[in-house]
Scaffold this active site. Sequence first.
Site, mmCIF file in Angstrom:
data_model
loop_
_atom_site.group_PDB
_atom_site.id
_atom_site.type_symbol
_atom_site.label_atom_id
_atom_site.label_comp_id
_atom_site.label_asym_id
_atom_site.label_seq_id
_atom_site.Cartn_x
_atom_site.Cartn_y
_atom_site.Cartn_z
ATOM 1 N N CYS A 1 37.375 25.620 121.152
ATOM 2 C CA CYS A 1 36.180 25.266 121.288
ATOM 3 C C CYS A 1 35.056 26.323 121.903
ATOM 4 C CB CYS A 1 36.072 23.800 121.960
ATOM 5 S SG CYS A 1 36.760 23.941 123.541
ATOM 6 N N ALA B 1 48.031 18.621 125.065
ATOM 7 C CA ALA B 1 47.427 17.437 125.698
ATOM 8 C C ALA B 1 45.888 17.515 125.657
ATOM 9 C CB ALA B 1 47.781 17.684 127.424
ATOM 10 N N ARG C 1 49.222 16.712 132.798
ATOM 11 C CA ARG C 1 48.616 16.504 131.468
ATOM 12 C C ARG C 1 49.508 16.109 130.565
ATOM 13 N NH1 ARG C 1 43.511 18.254 130.454
ATOM 14 N NH2 ARG C 1 43.819 19.142 128.221
#
Length: 458
Positions: free
Chosen positions: A230, A111, A138
């Site tokens: 990330c 998600a 999500r």
Amino acid sequence: MPETNLPKDFESQMLELLGQAEFEQFKEAINKPSRTSIRLNSAKTFSTSWPKSPIPWTRNGFFLDERPSFTLDPAIHAGAYYVQEASSMFIEHILNSVEIPKGIYLDLAAAPGGKSTLLSSYLGDEGMLVANEVIQSRAQILKENIIKWGLGNSIVTNNDPEHFDPLEGFFDLVLVDAPCSGEGMFRKDPQAREEWSIDNVQLCSARQKRIMDQAGALVKADGYLVYSTCTFNEQENEDMIRFMTEEFSYEPVRISLDADWNIKETEVEAEGKTYYGYRFFPHLVEGEGFFITVLKRSEEAYIQEPKRIKDFKHPFLKEVFNRESSDLDEELGFDGIGKYYTLNDSYFRISKDWNLHFQKISHHLSLKYFGVEIGKKQKNDWIPNHEWALSILPKKDFPSHELTEAESIEFLRKNDLELPDLPLGWVLITYRNLPLGWIKNLGNRVNNYYPKEWRIRM
Ligand code: SAM
């Protein structure tokens, strides 16, 4: 040098990783606005009029010169494109340059669906994607984005990675875009700076190990494991490569790079081999901070082929038998060979090629959506579902009606529409030839069937 309000421990970590000169460039870049980018859905015919430039490592990704109001663009609601930051789209380059064989793929932490829609596009009609999300709310957003993308080659599940135990050696590719400390989002999301701490990095790293310990076993012999975050720190990135090579037998995969892209290749020595990771830094690349690595499972690993189940039994799904399935394909004018199931009398279609995989998955996982929900059959008539409208499947002989941009927004707000000269019955609503949903013309009034929970509230 501008004030950065970066956590002090984070600054020390980045200084060590980059050295003084590059660290100064990094700090400057992290305070500049990020660029908006979109990835077009190649299965839906659409081109934007916004000024844009291509993202070099993609075929379908573009930077936009300015950020438009996406919510008020009907095309996004039709699944014509997905707003995704540029670094993440590097997965497209990995898939194409390594020529990763199509098959059954799993996106374990999927998600809201950016990378799942990318994988779905890559697979097209030659594969099946399981897009999984552990958090229920999500998973709902993921389902919505998969439906809008409309390729009909995905199964959405809502499970903890542990629930995948029975699917060892089952997948040709597993992607884990891991929950992480989010250092690469410090530019886009200043709150991420406040939430960061060394303790949180360690917590994230421990959680990633638990997830990867599960994920590593799900890849079949010669299949691929893709891991991304990330964030910049080594504990959540390079260390994860070391961990995976200690736990499992995986081979390195090196990705071809164009020097102009400024993506940094990093090397990890483990088990007597060199493994590779790819780092995206905001002072070098026009994208957010990102890390990705690809590993190939050894050829000796286990392969689990799904077995034919003689009497498919499921608590809420009913199988439609092959003869009736092919009659439905013919009646509805669909290409390829579909397999149908019903759920509360509504018909769902998946590709027959992946039916055995689907049956196995449906026995072990919590299904949120699969294939395309077509709708209900009443005598010889169909009550079409919204999911069918958004899918790339043909829409039988239903008439369609093209709306202007302003009318489309009204439709998406689920407001009443006054449309003269409309045929009676179900009508497919389109915007720039992209299906948006259904209305039903009763003669004295027009009912808007846009899903209530999806309507635009702006
Ligand atoms: N791949 C997504 C995309 O491109 O749109 C973004 C995924 S996000 C980085 C990580 C996801 O992992 C979140 O949706 C989060 O809810 C989920 N997650 C959190 N804890 C998890 C866990 N223990 N196991 C698996 N997934 C988890």
